[in-house]
Design a protein around this motif. Structure first.
Motif, PDB file in Angstrom:
ATOM      1  N   PRO A 279      40.380  36.275  51.001  1.00  0.00           N
ATOM      2  CA  PRO A 279      39.966  37.683  50.907  1.00  0.00           C
ATOM      3  C   PRO A 279      40.444  38.393  49.642  1.00  0.00           C
ATOM      4  O   PRO A 279      39.653  39.046  48.962  1.00  0.00           O
ATOM      5  CB  PRO A 279      40.568  38.328  52.168  1.00  0.00           C
ATOM      6  CG  PRO A 279      40.937  37.218  53.051  1.00  0.00           C
ATOM      7  CD  PRO A 279      41.132  35.996  52.248  1.00  0.00           C
ATOM      8  N   ASN A 280      41.750  38.298  49.355  1.00  0.00           N
ATOM      9  CA  ASN A 280      42.290  39.019  48.201  1.00  0.00           C
ATOM     10  C   ASN A 280      41.736  38.480  46.886  1.00  0.00           C
ATOM     11  O   ASN A 280      41.365  39.239  45.992  1.00  0.00           O
ATOM     12  CB  ASN A 280      43.816  38.935  48.202  1.00  0.00           C
ATOM     13  CG  ASN A 280      44.442  39.841  47.159  1.00  0.00           C
ATOM     14  OD1 ASN A 280      43.971  40.940  46.889  1.00  0.00           O
ATOM     15  ND2 ASN A 280      45.520  39.374  46.544  1.00  0.00           N
ATOM     16  N   MET A 281      41.664  37.147  46.788  1.00  0.00           N
ATOM     17  CA  MET A 281      41.123  36.542  45.575  1.00  0.00           C
ATOM     18  C   MET A 281      39.648  36.889  45.406  1.00  0.00           C
ATOM     19  O   MET A 281      39.175  37.132  44.289  1.00  0.00           O
ATOM     20  CB  MET A 281      41.298  35.021  45.648  1.00  0.00           C
ATOM     21  CG  MET A 281      41.213  34.311  44.323  1.00  0.00           C
ATOM     22  SD  MET A 281      42.652  34.618  43.285  1.00  0.00           S
ATOM     23  CE  MET A 281      41.864  35.358  41.873  1.00  0.00           C
ATOM     24  N   ARG A 282      38.936  36.942  46.505  1.00  0.00           N
ATOM     25  CA  ARG A 282      37.510  37.296  46.459  1.00  0.00           C
ATOM     26  C   ARG A 282      37.334  38.730  45.992  1.00  0.00           C
ATOM     27  O   ARG A 282      36.471  39.020  45.161  1.00  0.00           O
ATOM     28  CB  ARG A 282      36.886  37.082  47.836  1.00  0.00           C
ATOM     29  CG  ARG A 282      35.408  37.429  47.883  1.00  0.00           C
ATOM     30  CD  ARG A 282      34.776  36.913  49.158  1.00  0.00           C
ATOM     31  NE  ARG A 282      35.437  37.388  50.357  1.00  0.00           N
ATOM     32  CZ  ARG A 282      36.123  36.622  51.210  1.00  0.00           C
ATOM     33  NH1 ARG A 282      36.237  35.322  50.976  1.00  0.00           N
ATOM     34  NH2 ARG A 282      36.702  37.128  52.291  1.00  0.00           N
ATOM     35  N   MET A 283      38.135  39.640  46.535  1.00  0.00           N
ATOM     36  CA  MET A 283      38.029  41.045  46.141  1.00  0.00           C
ATOM     37  C   MET A 283      38.324  41.217  44.651  1.00  0.00           C
ATOM     38  O   MET A 283      37.585  41.908  43.927  1.00  0.00           O
ATOM     39  CB  MET A 283      38.998  41.884  46.980  1.00  0.00           C
ATOM     40  CG  MET A 283      38.955  43.388  46.699  1.00  0.00           C
ATOM     41  SD  MET A 283      40.064  43.919  45.357  1.00  0.00           S
ATOM     42  CE  MET A 283      41.659  43.605  46.103  1.00  0.00           C
ATOM     43  N   LYS A 284      39.383  40.576  44.168  1.00  0.00           N
ATOM     44  CA  LYS A 284      39.727  40.697  42.752  1.00  0.00           C
ATOM     45  C   LYS A 284      38.658  40.080  41.861  1.00  0.00           C
ATOM     46  O   LYS A 284      38.335  40.623  40.803  1.00  0.00           O
ATOM     47  CB  LYS A 284      41.087  40.036  42.496  1.00  0.00           C
ATOM     48  CG  LYS A 284      42.259  40.820  43.086  1.00  0.00           C
ATOM     49  CD  LYS A 284      43.596  40.262  42.662  1.00  0.00           C
ATOM     50  CE  LYS A 284      43.867  38.920  43.280  1.00  0.00           C
ATOM     51  NZ  LYS A 284      45.245  38.440  43.020  1.00  0.00           N
ATOM     52  N   THR A 285      38.104  38.950  42.285  1.00  0.00           N
ATOM     53  CA  THR A 285      37.060  38.302  41.498  1.00  0.00           C
ATOM     54  C   THR A 285      35.845  39.206  41.347  1.00  0.00           C
ATOM     55  O   THR A 285      35.286  39.351  40.248  1.00  0.00           O
ATOM     56  CB  THR A 285      36.646  36.974  42.145  1.00  0.00           C
ATOM     57  OG1 THR A 285      37.762  36.084  42.165  1.00  0.00           O
ATOM     58  CG2 THR A 285      35.504  36.327  41.386  1.00  0.00           C
ATOM     59  N   LEU A 286      35.418  39.813  42.437  1.00  0.00           N
ATOM     60  CA  LEU A 286      34.235  40.676  42.401  1.00  0.00           C
ATOM     61  C   LEU A 286      34.469  41.902  41.517  1.00  0.00           C
ATOM     62  O   LEU A 286      33.598  42.283  40.721  1.00  0.00           O
ATOM     63  CB  LEU A 286      33.852  41.107  43.818  1.00  0.00           C
ATOM     64  CG  LEU A 286      33.373  39.986  44.748  1.00  0.00           C
ATOM     65  CD1 LEU A 286      33.125  40.532  46.149  1.00  0.00           C
ATOM     66  CD2 LEU A 286      32.109  39.331  44.204  1.00  0.00           C
ATOM     67  N   ILE A 287      35.650  42.518  41.628  1.00  0.00           N
ATOM     68  CA  ILE A 287      35.920  43.723  40.844  1.00  0.00           C
ATOM     69  C   ILE A 287      36.100  43.384  39.370  1.00  0.00           C
ATOM     70  O   ILE A 287      35.604  44.102  38.485  1.00  0.00           O
ATOM     71  CB  ILE A 287      37.165  44.451  41.391  1.00  0.00           C
ATOM     72  CG1 ILE A 287      36.897  44.949  42.818  1.00  0.00           C
ATOM     73  CG2 ILE A 287      37.533  45.625  40.493  1.00  0.00           C
ATOM     74  CD1 ILE A 287      38.073  45.658  43.450  1.00  0.00           C
ATOM     75  N   ILE A 288      36.819  42.290  39.068  1.00  0.00           N
ATOM     76  CA  ILE A 288      36.985  41.879  37.671  1.00  0.00           C
ATOM     77  C   ILE A 288      35.624  41.594  37.048  1.00  0.00           C
ATOM     78  O   ILE A 288      35.329  42.013  35.925  1.00  0.00           O
ATOM     79  CB  ILE A 288      37.893  40.638  37.578  1.00  0.00           C
ATOM     80  CG1 ILE A 288      39.323  40.999  37.965  1.00  0.00           C
ATOM     81  CG2 ILE A 288      37.868  40.057  36.156  1.00  0.00           C
ATOM     82  CD1 ILE A 288      40.231  39.797  38.111  1.00  0.00           C
ATOM     83  N   SER A 289      34.779  40.875  37.786  1.00  0.00           N
ATOM     84  CA  SER A 289      33.457  40.538  37.257  1.00  0.00           C
ATOM     85  C   SER A 289      32.628  41.792  37.007  1.00  0.00           C
ATOM     86  O   SER A 289      31.968  41.930  35.970  1.00  0.00           O
ATOM     87  CB  SER A 289      32.727  39.604  38.219  1.00  0.00           C
ATOM     88  OG  SER A 289      33.432  38.384  38.374  1.00  0.00           O
ATOM     89  N   LEU A 290      32.663  42.733  37.970  1.00  0.00           N
ATOM     90  CA  LEU A 290      31.912  43.976  37.797  1.00  0.00           C
ATOM     91  C   LEU A 290      32.426  44.757  36.594  1.00  0.00           C
ATOM     92  O   LEU A 290      31.642  45.238  35.763  1.00  0.00           O
ATOM     93  CB  LEU A 290      32.018  44.828  39.060  1.00  0.00           C
ATOM     94  CG  LEU A 290      31.395  46.229  38.975  1.00  0.00           C
ATOM     95  CD1 LEU A 290      29.903  46.137  38.720  1.00  0.00           C
ATOM     96  CD2 LEU A 290      31.685  47.031  40.228  1.00  0.00           C
ATOM     97  N   SER A 291      33.742  44.886  36.494  1.00  0.00           N
ATOM     98  CA  SER A 291      34.325  45.631  35.374  1.00  0.00           C
ATOM     99  C   SER A 291      34.004  44.962  34.045  1.00  0.00           C
ATOM    100  O   SER A 291      33.723  45.626  33.043  1.00  0.00           O
ATOM    101  CB  SER A 291      35.841  45.744  35.553  1.00  0.00           C
ATOM    102  OG  SER A 291      36.421  46.484  34.516  1.00  0.00           O
ATOM    103  N   TRP A 292      34.034  43.633  34.045  1.00  0.00           N
ATOM    104  CA  TRP A 292      33.708  42.888  32.821  1.00  0.00           C
ATOM    105  C   TRP A 292      32.265  43.143  32.398  1.00  0.00           C
ATOM    106  O   TRP A 292      31.982  43.388  31.227  1.00  0.00           O
ATOM    107  CB  TRP A 292      33.927  41.396  33.075  1.00  0.00           C
ATOM    108  CG  TRP A 292      33.991  40.537  31.845  1.00  0.00           C
ATOM    109  CD1 TRP A 292      33.003  40.307  30.945  1.00  0.00           C
ATOM    110  CD2 TRP A 292      35.119  39.789  31.379  1.00  0.00           C
ATOM    111  NE1 TRP A 292      33.422  39.455  29.966  1.00  0.00           N
ATOM    112  CE2 TRP A 292      34.719  39.123  30.208  1.00  0.00           C
ATOM    113  CE3 TRP A 292      36.406  39.591  31.863  1.00  0.00           C
ATOM    114  CZ2 TRP A 292      35.574  38.289  29.496  1.00  0.00           C
ATOM    115  CZ3 TRP A 292      37.255  38.757  31.148  1.00  0.00           C
ATOM    116  CH2 TRP A 292      36.849  38.126  29.995  1.00  0.00           C
ATOM    117  N   VAL A 293      31.356  43.087  33.365  1.00  0.00           N
ATOM    118  CA  VAL A 293      29.943  43.328  33.082  1.00  0.00           C
ATOM    119  C   VAL A 293      29.743  44.729  32.511  1.00  0.00           C
ATOM    120  O   VAL A 293      29.047  44.924  31.502  1.00  0.00           O
ATOM    121  CB  VAL A 293      29.094  43.136  34.352  1.00  0.00           C
ATOM    122  CG1 VAL A 293      27.673  43.626  34.130  1.00  0.00           C
ATOM    123  CG2 VAL A 293      29.080  41.670  34.776  1.00  0.00           C
ATOM    124  N   VAL A 294      30.350  45.730  33.151  1.00  0.00           N
ATOM    125  CA  VAL A 294      30.172  47.110  32.711  1.00  0.00           C
ATOM    126  C   VAL A 294      30.728  47.311  31.308  1.00  0.00           C
ATOM    127  O   VAL A 294      30.080  47.918  30.439  1.00  0.00           O
ATOM    128  CB  VAL A 294      30.843  48.074  33.707  1.00  0.00           C
ATOM    129  CG1 VAL A 294      30.854  49.494  33.149  1.00  0.00           C
ATOM    130  CG2 VAL A 294      30.121  48.045  35.049  1.00  0.00           C
TER     131      VAL A 294
END
Length: 525
Positions: A279-294
């Motif tokens: 769960p925690n790794m998944r949440m961080k992965t999704l947010i990092i990826s979104l922030s990176w894209v933006v």
């Protein structure tokens, strides 16, 4: 004993780390500044109109040729239409005053003439990419970014098979070969193909050496690695703007691209499932990826849009490069004080607000629009510096390359859309900026859910990565952090108001009404 402990004894900011920065990062970052955005000048479109060889042979002036052969749309001459007339007959007619109102109109039959005063040379002129072919430069830019997507996967795979040094050399070789080939492309089809192959190499060229340096320094020096890498890059950008001003033949120009990504796969071989199975790794992965894209799409989009701002495209692009320096310095000073997450959030929101504000200005406020654009570019440049380091610190060593590669891949998808978003600016200049600004604000708010990494050891295993920040409460910690960085005078006024309220209620009848500010200490909520 983990890597940080070994570095402490072996040297974590010594001659070896400096050699990595100057002999590995520097040669990779500076050339990217020359070619990441070369197309903003390489595909400039000059004023053009249909060519009429008969009138040119008769040595008519350009204004006379347009007046006799080009219909007007409102007050401007058409760039894609001409009168369907026998111009030899017109030359033979005495006075040549045949009415044009009754003449039929057709598309250009013999190519175009170009006003080369402001744009002496470009691929638009070389390949006649106007009118029905005006979308081709956008397709070439999109091909470059699609190449980046494929390159993330290709060189990420090769990194585990042939090693970092060989992979880096291969990327450099491919980039040089196809960069030179682009300069000699015989037609627009080959030009687009070569752009794709150049795009294959760019993420690895830029980011493999960065990750090597990041993992070889002390935790307290990671911010300096990010700062130096970005400074090397912006020096390249500044040099590119000078080259753009003094050079007119862009097909002599080297081809590179800065799509922030990382092909590095280090440690044991991992896969995407490792990033998403807890769960925690998944949440961080999704947010990092979104922030990176933006961050990536906003930064690249604003960079491509730079020459459209202001009255001088060369000066505007130069300024848009120079303002990255205070952005990096700003982040360098704050990242180790406020932390990564608050600094990143502040940069993204400030950039978004500045970008959106351009839509509120009148169309003739060119200077103020340029200033707001430069503020947006300055702060989002700082954001790209932070997310690169922040993501690298949050991912454990086992999956750091995979995680950054995933973020880069998703960012590349966003980059393929940027040329088409900027194309909409032909109808409304600030529309692309407003769109990117809205994404930046939303992305900045989401990053507050990420745990802080300031001063923390790099997680090594998946278990450490899952445990890191597991109990972090995003908004509660945000409120605490804001309270710590509030101006002292503001906290003083709050304390004074509390004392006044207590006296009014009678709880402390002898309490003073005013508390000297120097007695108010920093407190956490």
């Amino acid at each position: 004993m983990d890597l940080d402990d070994v570095l402490h004894h072996a040297g974590d900011w010594d001659r070896y780390q400096h050699l990595l920065l100057w002999l590995v990062c520097l040669p990779a970052c500076i050339p990217c500044g020359f070619a990441a955005f070369n197309q903003v000048f390489m595909d400039r479109m000059p004023e053009h109109w249909c060519k009429v060889p008969t009138l040119i042979s008769a040595e008519w002036t350009a204004e006379d040729r347009k007046a006799a052969s080009i219909p007007k749309l409102d007050t401007l001459y058409s760039q894609c239409l001409m009168y369907d007339l026998n111009y030899t007959d017109i030359l033979l007619e005495i006075g040549g005053n045949k009415s044009l109102d009754e003449a039929a109109i057709t598309s250009c039959t013999d190519g175009w003439e170009y006003d080369k005063v402001d744009v002496p040379s470009s691929i638009v002129i070389d390949f006649e990419l106007v009118c029905s072919k005006s979308l081709y430069p956008t397709l070439g830019l999109s091909a470059l970014n699609v190449g980046g997507l494929v390159g993330v996967l290709l060189f990420g795979y090769l990194n585990d098979r042939i090693g970092r040094k060989k992979n880096y050399f291969l990327c450099l070789t491919v980039e040089i070969v196809f960069g030179i080939a682009t300069a000699f492309a015989p037609n627009v089809t080959w030009w687009i193909i070569f752009r794709f192959f150049v795009g294959l190499t760019i993420p690895a060229i830029l980011h493999i050496p960065f990750v090597i340096c990041l993992e070889a320094v002390a935790p307290s020096k990671r911010t300096l690695v990010s700062f130096y890498s970005n400074m090397f890059y912006v020096v390249g950008l500044m040099g590119f703007s000078g080259l753009a001003y003094s050079t007119t033949q862009w097909r002599e120009t080297m081809e590179h691209q800065r799509d922030q990504a990382d092909c590095l796969r280090n440690g044991k071989r991992a896969n995407l499932r490792d990033l998403l199975q807890t769960p925690n790794m998944r949440m961080k992965t999704l947010i990092i990826s979104l922030s990176w894209v933006v961050n990536e799409t906003t930064y690249v989009g604003l960079s491509y849009y730079g020459p459209s701002m202001g009255t001088d495209p060369y000066l505007s692009f130069f300024l848009s490069s120079v303002v990255e320096i205070p952005g990096y310095i700003f982040c360098l000073l704050l990242m180790d004080r406020w932390g990564r997450r608050m600094t990143l959030c502040s940069c993204m929101i400030l950039s978004g607000v500045a970008a959106i504000s351009t839509a509120l200005l009148p169309t003739d406020a060119e200077m103020l629009t340029l200033i707001l654009y430069l503020i947006a570019k300055c702060t989002i440049a700082g954001g790209t510096m932070i997310i690169f380091q922040f993501g690298g610190e949050l991912y454990p060593t086992e999956v750091r390359g995979v995680g950054i590669g995933l973020a880069s891949f998703l960012g590349g998808i966003g980059l393929t859309l940027i040329p088409f978003i900027n194309y909409l600016g032909k109808q409304w200049l600030v529309l692309p900026i407003v769109t990117m600004g809205a994404f930046s604000v939303a992305g900045g708010i989401v990053t507050l859910k990420l745990p802080e990494t300031l001063g923390a050891k790099l997680p090594q295993t998946l278990e450490e990565g899952e445990d890191f920040g597991k109990d972090f409460k995003g908004w509660a910690h945000t409120i605490q952090q804001i309270s710590r960085i509030l101006p002292k005078s503001l906290r003083c006024r709050e304390k004074q108001q509390e004392v006044v309220n207590l006296e009014q209620t009678g709880s402390h009848p002898n309490a003073p009404c005013i508390v000297p500010c120097e007695h108010v200490q920093d407190q956490e909520l």
